[in-house]
Design an enzyme around this catalytic site. Structure first.
Site, PDB file in Angstrom:
ATOM      1  N   GLU A 108      42.444  25.368  36.880  1.00 11.09           N
ATOM      2  CA  GLU A 108      42.282  26.319  37.995  1.00 11.09           C
ATOM      3  C   GLU A 108      43.408  26.172  39.012  1.00 11.09           C
ATOM      4  O   GLU A 108      43.918  27.159  39.535  1.00 11.09           O
ATOM      5  CB  GLU A 108      40.923  26.134  38.686  1.00 11.09           C
ATOM      6  N   ARG A 112      45.971  29.372  39.526  1.00 12.61           N
ATOM      7  CA  ARG A 112      45.893  30.079  40.816  1.00 12.61           C
ATOM      8  C   ARG A 112      46.964  29.595  41.786  1.00 12.61           C
ATOM      9  O   ARG A 112      47.700  30.392  42.361  1.00 12.61           O
ATOM     10  CB  ARG A 112      44.508  29.898  41.436  1.00 12.61           C
ATOM     11  N   ASP A 241      40.056  31.545  25.312  1.00 17.96           N
ATOM     12  CA  ASP A 241      40.850  32.742  25.644  1.00 17.96           C
ATOM     13  C   ASP A 241      42.343  32.568  25.940  1.00 17.96           C
ATOM     14  O   ASP A 241      43.210  32.951  25.155  1.00 17.96           O
ATOM     15  CB  ASP A 241      40.179  33.540  26.779  1.00 17.96           C
ATOM     16  N   GLU A 375      39.374  41.408  33.144  1.00 19.49           N
ATOM     17  CA  GLU A 375      39.927  41.494  31.780  1.00 19.49           C
ATOM     18  C   GLU A 375      39.936  42.900  31.192  1.00 19.49           C
ATOM     19  O   GLU A 375      40.840  43.255  30.419  1.00 19.49           O
ATOM     20  CB  GLU A 375      39.158  40.546  30.840  1.00 19.49           C
ATOM     21  N   THR A 461      47.820  33.870  33.372  1.00 24.54           N
ATOM     22  CA  THR A 461      46.456  34.331  33.098  1.00 24.54           C
ATOM     23  C   THR A 461      45.709  34.716  34.370  1.00 24.54           C
ATOM     24  O   THR A 461      44.610  35.247  34.312  1.00 24.54           O
ATOM     25  CB  THR A 461      45.676  33.284  32.279  1.00 24.54           C
TER      26      THR A 461
HETATM   27  C1  DMJ Z   1      40.625  34.157  35.955  1.00 21.67           C
HETATM   28  O1  DMJ Z   1      40.649  33.037  36.765  1.00 21.67           O
HETATM   29  C2  DMJ Z   1      41.615  34.052  34.826  1.00 21.67           C
HETATM   30  O2  DMJ Z   1      41.860  35.315  34.298  1.00 21.67           O
HETATM   31  C3  DMJ Z   1      41.157  33.138  33.724  1.00 21.67           C
HETATM   32  O3  DMJ Z   1      42.035  33.136  32.624  1.00 21.67           O
HETATM   33  C4  DMJ Z   1      39.789  33.541  33.232  1.00 21.67           C
HETATM   34  N1  DMJ Z   1      38.856  33.766  34.296  1.00 21.67           N
HETATM   35  C5  DMJ Z   1      39.217  34.418  35.515  1.00 21.67           C
HETATM   36  C6  DMJ Z   1      38.893  35.871  35.625  1.00 21.67           C
HETATM   37  O4  DMJ Z   1      37.810  36.340  34.967  1.00 21.67           O
END
Ligand code: DMJ
Length: 485
Positions: A108, A112, A241, A375, A461
């Site tokens: 995380e 982020r 994912d 997504e 991501t």
């Molecule tokens: C985000 O923090 C990122 O996209 C992560 O890869 C998956 N979950 C959340 C959004 O749903």
């Protein structure tokens, strides 16, 4: 100008007005509204709780604060919210304290904070972001102190006691977590001219590449001490994912030189197609989950990113599979849209199923929430850029309207508890990824392709754009391409 020319230019102006300008006006005000309320009720905290009008700190970030600020920097900048961007930048400069003492999720913090600061630096050139991200990157390195170099999920960021959370020696590391570091860590090496970051993620890559994989699939959990898989659960949604996403994006970010990432991506995709991709009785294509050889006919909202991923990968595989992969990407995106369309709110559930008569719906009450996730609109954005089929903008507009109708409160945006409910209950959380991803992907969906062109930028991501590193420019470390042409 002839009458016909005048009519044509009027028509094209109308077209642009409805398909680009108007959605941009909405998204600009949505971002401003989300930001203003965060600022008013939760400034400096990680996320806004709009119903209780306070902040949510959570424990994921180990004491780091301001997740919504760092996650928003690039969106504010791209949308032209100049004043708000300045406030965010000043907060980072004066208040983002990286010497905090809690247990932080490596994943995380990386997606982020590291991703957010990197993209802010690359977009703006402001040195403060570089200084902060370099300091933060260094603080994350202890997470890799394991016998295999596969990092623990948790790292303690603070001062002298900086270490990985060694208490979890027996605990598994999660594929989507240790497999979602590559893009940011390669850029940390670019910025610092220190190869240590790249070495750490290349070691993960190497380990995964040489491991035996059941039917070519990557299970979701690995023991960081023994280096072996812990179980044989496979998912392209939760826990798996973004590992797949980072393989193809590593290839693209390397200016298509990272052949190992490319090979691993297409081999993984082939295994997914052979083992997980299914067609429902009603003709919907979906990606099931796999539990030691047994299929679970469910798909998480998280897995809906895969439409976009398979789409961007399609043109780089072998020419014979190109159209097939593009069709697969379009079919998955269509299924994810169906999961939205089949609810009265027109927002999709956290998990939808294809068993016991369910077809892209969520029969289980505890799987019916929508937490402002990106997504589905992320895949719309990529599919729009790849095909220019207007349906993706129409679908994006439907999602925007549904967000306004059901998730907007007087004090910010909130997720909802049941997308099938006729009376809407809110979960009281404006997730930071709503500002980083959902609003940004919608904005890009309604933008010209030359705003952050996909040939020059890859999105991490968390939707933070990182520049492609040109193949023959090793001397141009930390280069910054134009973000708009
Ligand atoms: C985000 O923090 C990122 O996209 C992560 O890869 C998956 N979950 C959340 C959004 O749903």
């Amino acid at each position: 100008m002839t009458l016909t020319r005048l009519q044509q230019s009027q028509a094209s102006l109308n077209y642009t007005y409805f398909t680009e300008i108007l959605p941009h006006v909405f998204l600009f005000q949505m971002m401003k509204f989300a930001w203003d309320n965060y600022k008013r009720y939760a400034w400096g905290e990680n996320e806004l709780r709009p119903l209780s009008r306070n902040g949510n700190d959570g424990r994921t970030f180990g004491g780091l604060r301001g997740a919504s600020i760092v996650d928003s920097l690039d969106t504010l900048y791209i949308m032209g919210l100049g004043e708000e961007y300045q406030e965010a930048k000043e907060w980072v400069e004066n208040n983002l304290n990286l010497n905090v003492g809690g247990e932080a999720s490596l994943f995380e913090v990386n997606i982020r904070y590291v991703g957010g600061l990197l993209s802010a630096y690359y977009l703006t050139g402001e040195e403060v972001f570089k200084r902060k991200v370099v300091e933060l990157g260094r603080n994350l390195l202890p997470a890799f102190n394991t016998p295999t170099g596969i990092p623990h999920g948790v790292v303690i960021l603070a001062g002298d006691s900086r270490r990985s959370s060694g208490g979890d020696l027996g605990r598994s590391s999660v594929l989507a977590e240790f497999g979602t570091l590559h893009l940011e860590f390669v850029h940390l090496s670019e910025l610092t001219n220190d190869s240590i970051y790249t070495e750490k993620v290349m070691n993960i890559r190497k380990h995964l590449n040489q491991l035996d994989k059941p039917r070519g699939l990557y299970p979701n959990a690995l023991n960081p001490v023994s280096g072996n898989w812990e179980q044989h659960y496979v998912s392209i949604g939760a826990l798996g994912d973004s590992f797949y996403e980072y393989l193809i994006k590593s290839y693209l970010m390397s200016d298509r030189t990272d052949e190992v990432a490319k090979r691993m991506y297409y081999a993984a995709l082939e295994a997914i197609e052979n083992n997980l991709v299914q067609r429902s009785p009603g003709g919907l294509i979906y990606v099931a989950e796999w539990r030691g050889g047994i299929l679970d006919h469910r798909m998480g909202h998280l897995a809906c990113f895969s439409g976009g991923m398979i789409g961007i990968g399609a043109e780089h595989g072998s020419p014979e599979t190109r159209q097939h992969q593009l069709d697969l990407a379009a079919n998955i995106t269509h299924t994810c849209h169906e999961s939205y369309r089949r609810t009265p709110t027109k927002l999709g559930p956290e998990v939808f199923r294809f068993d016991d008569g369910a077809e892209a719906t969520a029969p289980r009450v505890n799987e019916r929430h929508y937490i402002l996730r990106p997504e589905v609109v992320e895949s719309y954005m990529y599919m729009w850029r790849l095909t220019h089929d207007p349906k993706y903008r129409e679908w994006g507009w439907e999602a925007l309207e549904a967000l306004e109708r059901h998730c907007r409160l007087a004090t910010g945006y909130s997720g909802i508890i049941d997308v099938y409910g006729h009376i809407i209950q809110h979960d009281n959380l404006q997730q930071s990824f709503f500002l980083a991803e959902t609003l940004k992907y919608l904005y890009l969906l309604f933008s010209d392709d030359d705003l952050l062109p996909l040939k020059d930028w890859v999105f991490n991501t968390e939707a933070h754009p990182l520049p492609v590193i040109p193949r023959n420019c090793s001397q141009e470390r930390g280069h910054r391409p134009n973000w708009t042409h």
